[in-house]
Design an enzyme around this catalytic site. Structure first.
Site, mmCIF file in Angstrom:
data_model
loop_
_atom_site.group_PDB
_atom_site.id
_atom_site.type_symbol
_atom_site.label_atom_id
_atom_site.label_comp_id
_atom_site.label_asym_id
_atom_site.label_seq_id
_atom_site.Cartn_x
_atom_site.Cartn_y
_atom_site.Cartn_z
ATOM 1 N N THR A 139 1.132 -1.468 0.193
ATOM 2 C CA THR A 139 -0.137 0.140 0.159
ATOM 3 C C THR A 139 0.923 1.533 -0.108
ATOM 4 O OG1 THR A 139 -0.208 0.011 2.615
ATOM 5 C CG2 THR A 139 -1.932 -1.065 1.184
ATOM 6 N N ASN A 143 -5.865 4.159 3.313
ATOM 7 C CA ASN A 143 -7.128 3.269 2.358
ATOM 8 C C ASN A 143 -7.008 2.502 0.808
ATOM 9 O OD1 ASN A 143 -9.200 2.904 4.682
ATOM 10 N ND2 ASN A 143 -9.409 5.834 4.609
ATOM 11 N N GLY A 165 -1.373 -4.677 11.092
ATOM 12 C CA GLY A 165 -2.084 -3.826 12.787
ATOM 13 C C GLY A 165 -2.909 -4.371 12.000
ATOM 14 N N ASP A 166 -3.957 -4.219 13.242
ATOM 15 C CA ASP A 166 -5.180 -4.393 13.862
ATOM 16 C C ASP A 166 -6.036 -3.211 13.185
ATOM 17 O OD1 ASP A 166 -5.190 -6.237 15.562
ATOM 18 O OD2 ASP A 166 -5.094 -4.383 17.511
ATOM 19 N N GLY A 167 -5.322 -2.116 12.607
ATOM 20 C CA GLY A 167 -6.278 -0.598 11.994
ATOM 21 C C GLY A 167 -5.918 -1.550 10.468
HETATM 22 C C1 LIG Z 1 0.356 -0.003 34.889
HETATM 23 C C2 LIG Z 1 0.228 -1.143 33.990
HETATM 24 C C3 LIG Z 1 -0.807 -1.017 32.937
HETATM 25 C C4 LIG Z 1 -1.270 -1.894 31.463
HETATM 26 C C5 LIG Z 1 -2.222 -1.627 30.991
HETATM 27 C C6 LIG Z 1 -2.346 -2.761 29.819
HETATM 28 C C7 LIG Z 1 -3.836 -2.225 29.046
HETATM 29 C C8 LIG Z 1 -3.155 -3.052 27.222
HETATM 30 C C9 LIG Z 1 -4.885 -3.412 26.930
HETATM 31 C C10 LIG Z 1 -4.517 -3.374 25.459
HETATM 32 C C11 LIG Z 1 -5.686 -3.172 24.969
HETATM 33 C C12 LIG Z 1 -6.320 -3.804 23.583
HETATM 34 C C13 LIG Z 1 -7.562 -3.386 23.334
HETATM 35 C C14 LIG Z 1 -7.659 -3.622 21.730
HETATM 36 C C15 LIG Z 1 -7.041 -2.381 21.320
HETATM 37 C C16 LIG Z 1 -6.677 -2.957 19.746
HETATM 38 O O1 LIG Z 1 -8.176 -2.701 19.019
HETATM 39 C C17 LIG Z 1 -6.074 -0.668 19.226
HETATM 40 C C18 LIG Z 1 -5.415 -1.353 17.549
HETATM 41 O O2 LIG Z 1 -4.589 -1.851 17.614
HETATM 42 N N1 LIG Z 1 -4.924 -0.574 19.587
HETATM 43 C C19 LIG Z 1 -5.069 0.362 20.821
HETATM 44 O O3 LIG Z 1 -6.150 0.963 21.135
HETATM 45 C C20 LIG Z 1 -3.837 -0.273 21.891
HETATM 46 C C21 LIG Z 1 -4.557 0.237 23.200
HETATM 47 C C22 LIG Z 1 -2.999 0.682 24.380
HETATM 48 C C23 LIG Z 1 -3.535 0.808 24.842
HETATM 49 C C24 LIG Z 1 -2.183 0.994 26.484
HETATM 50 C C25 LIG Z 1 -2.490 1.275 27.439
HETATM 51 C C26 LIG Z 1 -1.214 1.466 28.245
HETATM 52 C C27 LIG Z 1 -1.577 2.484 29.345
HETATM 53 C C28 LIG Z 1 -0.506 2.756 30.572
HETATM 54 C C29 LIG Z 1 -1.034 2.609 31.841
HETATM 55 C C30 LIG Z 1 0.438 3.107 33.272
HETATM 56 C C31 LIG Z 1 -0.479 3.630 34.145
HETATM 57 C C32 LIG Z 1 0.377 4.126 34.853
HETATM 58 C C33 LIG Z 1 0.749 4.709 36.100
HETATM 59 C C34 LIG Z 1 1.575 4.871 37.025
HETATM 60 N N1 LIG Z 2 0.823 2.666 2.523
HETATM 61 C C1 LIG Z 2 0.444 3.258 3.649
HETATM 62 N N2 LIG Z 2 0.917 4.770 4.384
HETATM 63 C C2 LIG Z 2 0.943 5.254 5.696
HETATM 64 N N3 LIG Z 2 -0.723 4.167 6.227
HETATM 65 C C3 LIG Z 2 -1.348 3.437 5.775
HETATM 66 C C4 LIG Z 2 -0.531 2.828 4.581
HETATM 67 N N4 LIG Z 2 -0.940 1.697 3.733
HETATM 68 C C5 LIG Z 2 -2.374 1.276 4.882
HETATM 69 N N5 LIG Z 2 -2.025 2.773 6.055
HETATM 70 C C6 LIG Z 2 -2.626 2.799 7.404
HETATM 71 O O1 LIG Z 2 -2.290 2.607 8.405
HETATM 72 C C7 LIG Z 2 -2.592 2.216 9.904
HETATM 73 C C8 LIG Z 2 -2.285 1.616 10.918
HETATM 74 O O2 LIG Z 2 -1.778 0.363 10.303
HETATM 75 P P1 LIG Z 2 -1.601 -0.404 10.905
HETATM 76 O O3 LIG Z 2 -2.724 -1.454 11.981
HETATM 77 O O4 LIG Z 2 -1.012 -1.336 10.481
HETATM 78 O O5 LIG Z 2 -0.490 -0.493 11.874
HETATM 79 P P2 LIG Z 2 0.029 0.208 14.116
HETATM 80 O O6 LIG Z 2 -1.299 0.702 14.270
HETATM 81 O O7 LIG Z 2 0.831 0.036 13.910
HETATM 82 O O8 LIG Z 2 -0.572 -1.574 14.708
HETATM 83 P P3 LIG Z 2 -2.282 -1.332 15.357
HETATM 84 O O9 LIG Z 2 -3.287 -1.450 14.695
HETATM 85 O O10 LIG Z 2 -1.761 -3.182 15.799
HETATM 86 O O11 LIG Z 2 -1.876 -0.666 16.415
HETATM 87 C C9 LIG Z 2 -4.272 1.910 9.152
HETATM 88 O O12 LIG Z 2 -4.903 2.008 9.443
HETATM 89 C C10 LIG Z 2 -3.994 2.083 8.188
HETATM 90 O O13 LIG Z 2 -5.158 2.593 7.194
#
Ligand SMILES: CCCCCCCCCCCCC/C=C/[C@@H](O)[C@H](CO)NC(=O)CCCCCCCCCCCCCCC
Ligand SMILES: Nc1ncnc2c1ncn2[C@@H]1O[C@H](COP(=O)(O)OP(=O)(O)OP(=O)(O)O)[C@@H](O)[C@H]1O
Ligand SMILES: [Ca+2]
Length: 512
Positions: A139, A143, A165-167
Site C-alpha cells: 500500500t 485506505n 496491524g489491527d488498523g
Molecule cells: C500499569 C499497567 C497497566 C497496563 C495496561 C495495559 C492495557 C493494555 C490493554 C490493551 C487492550 C488492547 C485492546 C485492543 C485495541 C486495538 O483494537 C487497538 C488497535 O490496535 N489498539 C489500541 O487501541 C491500543 C491501546 C493500547 C493501550 C495501552 C494503554 C497503556 C496504559 C498504560 C497506563 C500506565 C499507567 C501507569 C501509572 C503509574
Molecule cells: N502505505 C500506507 N501509508 C500510510 N498509512 C497506511 C498505509 N497503508 C495502510 N495505512 C494505514 O495505517 C494504519 C495503521 O496501520 P497498522 O494497523 O498496520 O499498524 P499499527 O497502527 O502500528 O498497528 P495496530 O493497529 O495493531 O495498533 C491503518 O489504519 C492503515 O489504514
C-alpha cells in the site's frame, strides 16, 4: 518406505518407526527430495546405487500456540513405490479445502515498519512451498487496500491476506464487507439492514503495534504461525459490530470499541506515530494522569440467545460449543420472526452515569500487553459483545483495574466496574443530550462551565472520542449492533491443552 538414513537401508537394517502421527490436515506439502542436496548435506548417501526419497513438510506445534514448519524425509529403494507415496499423499492434500490463490496487502508503515521484510522473509517462502500463488500489493497510502478491494475481481481469489496491524485488518475487512453489501444491493447506512455474510476468508500476518485480532484468534502474534494457519486453510467465524450515527454508517468493529480512556489514549497516540508501538505507553501514561471521566447514557439489549456470561471461568476455544449453540439459537429466532424486526420489541436497559471508560469488545482483546484481554470470557462468534462500564473512581482504583488487564485477577470484581453481554447498544453523551433536548435550560447549556467551576468533579467539559479497532470515530453518539459470524478468518481460535500437544509432538520426527 522409511525415514531412516540411506546407509541404514543399504545395510538392510530393521527400521523402527515410533507410533505417532500428523493429521493430513496439518501437512503443508509433499515433495520429491532433491537427493543432490541431501547428499551434500549428510554425506551418507554415496554407497547406495539409486536411492529415491520424498519429504513431507508438516506443522509442528511448539509452546504457547506457536507453529513451525518441520519436515521428515522418507527413503526408498523402489522408485515406483516412492512415486506412489508421493501421489497418494498429494491426492490426500487435494481433498483438503485449501487456498490456492491469495490477494496480499502489505502495509509497509505498520508497527515497527517491518511488514515488507516479514512477508518476504518469513511468509512468501512458505506460500511458495505450499504451491500458493499470490498477487502482492504494497500500500502507498491509508485506505489504499480498502479502495482496491472495491475494484478487483474478487472471485479470482480464495482469500485475502493483510500484513500489518489491527488498523490494516480493519481496512481490509471494510473493503470486503463493503464490497459484499454493494454487490448484494444492501444499504450499509441502514442500521437494521440484515448484512450479507462474507465468505472470503482473511488471513492476518501480524506486523502492527497491538495485533490484538491476530493474538485473540490464534493465541500468539507470530507471522510464521499465521502463515501456516492460512496454508492449511483453517476457518474461524467472527462477529462484527456495525456502528451508526443518525442513520449514517460509520464503521465496523471486531475488537475494541472504547470511549473515555482508550479513546483518549488513541487520539493522543495518533500524534505520536513516529514513536512506533511505544506511543501507546506514552499516551497511556498521559491519559491515566489526566483521569478524565465522561457523562452519558447507555441503552442496551442483553444477549439472551447465548448461554455464556462475561463472568464465566471458561474462555472461547477451538470448536467452542457456546459459539455454535448461540449461532443456532439466533438462526432459529430469525426463522421464527421472518422479516419482522424482533429486536425492536425486546427490552432495552438504560444506564446513566459518569464513566472513565466504556469498552465494548466482540472478542477477548487479548494481546501481548494483556494476555487475557479486556474480557477474558468473550466469544469470537457468539453474536454478542461484552459491554464494560468503568464508572468514575479514584486514580488508585483505576490503576488497580488497569493492572488486572495484565494478571490473572478478575477485572470485573470491582464495585465501579459493570459488565453486560449485549447484542446491541446505543450511547449518547450528556453534552449532546443537553444540547439536543433543551437548549434554553441555562444550567444544562453551561454544563461545561459547571464542571470547571467545581474542581471536585473530574468530568471533562468536552466529549471523548470512540476508539474503533484503533481508528477514531467522528461522532460520540453511536448505535451499535452485533452481526453474528459476519466474516471468517484463516484461524481456528485458541487451542486447548497446547502444552500437552507440544510435548507429545516434540519427540516426533516420524510420520505415518
Ligand atoms: C500499569 C499497567 C497497566 C497496563 C495496561 C495495559 C492495557 C493494555 C490493554 C490493551 C487492550 C488492547 C485492546 C485492543 C485495541 C486495538 O483494537 C487497538 C488497535 O490496535 N489498539 C489500541 O487501541 C491500543 C491501546 C493500547 C493501550 C495501552 C494503554 C497503556 C496504559 C498504560 C497506563 C500506565 C499507567 C501507569 C501509572 C503509574
Ligand atoms: N502505505 C500506507 N501509508 C500510510 N498509512 C497506511 C498505509 N497503508 C495502510 N495505512 C494505514 O495505517 C494504519 C495503521 O496501520 P497498522 O494497523 O498496520 O499498524 P499499527 O497502527 O502500528 O498497528 P495496530 O493497529 O495493531 O495498533 C491503518 O489504519 C492503515 O489504514
Ligand atoms: Ca462475540
Amino acid at each position: 518406505v522409511t525415514n531412516q538414513p540411506a546407509h541404514e537401508l543399504d545395510r538392510g537394517s530393521c527400521v523402527h518407526i515410533e507410533n505417532c502421527f500428523v493429521p493430513t490436515s496439518e501437512i503443508i506439502a509433499v515433495e520429491e527430495t532433491d537427493l543432490n542436496k541431501k547428499q551434500r548435506n549428510s554425506g551418507k548417501w554415496q554407497k547406495m546405487a539409486k536411492p529415491h526419497a520424498f519429504t513431507v513438510y508438516y506443522v509442528k506445534k511448539a509452546r504457547n500456540h506457536r507453529w513451525r514448519c518441520s519436515d521428515v524425509t522418507f527413503w526408498c529403494v523402489d522408485e515406483q513405490l516412492c512415486n506412489q507415496w508421493i501421489q497418494a499423499l498429494k491426492e490426500l492434500l487435494e481433498l483438503q479445502t485449501r487456498p490456492k490463490h491469495l490477494l496480499v496487502y502489505i502495509n509497509p508503515y505498520g508497527g515497527k515498519r517491518q511488514g515488507k521484510r516479514i512477508y518476504e522473509q518469513k511468509v512468501a517462502p512458505l506460500f511458495s512451498l505450499a504451491s500458493i500463488s499470490t498477487d502482492v500489493f504494497v500500500t502507498e497510502r491509508a485506505n489504499h487496500a480498502k479502495d482496491n478491494l472495491f475494484e478487483v475481481n474478487i472471485n479470482k481469489y480464495d482469500g485475502v491476506v493483510c500484513v500489518g496491524g489491527d488498523g490494516m485488518f480493519s481496512e481490509v475487512m471494510h473493503g470486503l464487507i463493503g464490497r459484499m453489501q454493494k454487490d448484494s444491493g444492501i444499504d450499509q447506512n441502514n442500521p437494521k439492514a440484515p448484512l450479507v455474510q462474507c465468505n472470503i476468508r482473511i488471513g492476518i500476518i501480524p506486523a502492527g503495534s497491538t495485533d490484538c485480532i491476530c493474538y485473540s484468534t490464534v493465541g500468539i502474534s507470530d507471522p510464521v504461525t499465521s502463515a501456516l494457519h492460512i496454508i492449511i486453510g483453517d476457518s474461524q467465524p467472527l462477529d462484527v459490530s456495525s456502528v451508526h450515527h443518525n442513520n449514517t454508517f460509520l464503521k465496523y468493529t471486531v475488537s475494541l470499541l472504547g470511549y473515555g480512556f482508550y479513546g483518549d489514549v488513541l487520539k493522543d497516540s495518533e500524534k505520536k506515530r513516529w514513536m512506533g508501538p511505544m506511543r501507546y505507553d506514552y499516551s497511556g501514561f498521559k491519559t491515566f494522569l489526566s483521569h478524565h471521566c465522561y457523562e452519558g447514557t447507555i441503552y442496551f439489549q442483553p444477549a439472551k440467545h447465548t448461554q455464556g456470561s462475561p463472568r464465566d471461568k471458561d474462555s472461547c476455544r477451538t470448536g467452542c460449543h457456546i459459539c455454535r449453540q448461540s449461532e443456532q439459537q439466533l438462526a432459529e429466532e430469525h426463522k421464527k420472526c421472518g422479516l419482522k424486526h424482533e429486536e425492536d420489541e425486546e427490552e432495552w436497559k438504560v444506564i446513566k452515569g459518569k464513566f472513565l471508560a466504556i469498552n465494548a469488545v466482540n472478542m477477548s482483546c487479548a494481546c501481548p500487553r494483556s494476555p487475557k484481554g479486556l474480557s477474558p470470557a468473550a466469544h469470537l462468534a457468539d453474536g454478542s459483545s461484552d459491554l464494560i462500564l468503568v464508572r468514575k473512581c479514584s486514580r488508585f482504583d483505576f490503576l488497580r483495574y488497569l493492572i488486572r488487564h495484565t494478571n490473572q485477577d478478575d477485572q470485573f470484581d470491582f464495585s465501579f466496574v459493570d459488565v453486560y453481554r449485549v447484542k446491541s447498544f446505543q450511547f449518547t453523551s450528556k453534552l449532546l443530550e443537553d444540547n439536543e433536548s433543551d437548549v434554553t435550560d441555562i444550567g444544562k447549556k453551561h454544563f461545561g462551565q459547571f464542571c470547571r467551576d467545581h474542581p471536585a468533579c473530574c468530568c471533562s467539559i468536552a466529549n471523548s472520542t470512540w476508539n474503533c479497532d484503533g481508528e477514531t470515530l467522528n461522532s460520540s453518539a453511536i448505535e451499535v449492533r452485533v452481526h453474528c459470524q459476519l466474516m471468517k478468518l484463516f484461524a481456528r481460535g485458541i487451542e486447548e491443552n497446547c502444552k500437552e500437544a507440544a510435548s507429545n509432538q516434540s519427540t516426533v520426527e516420524q510420520l505415518l
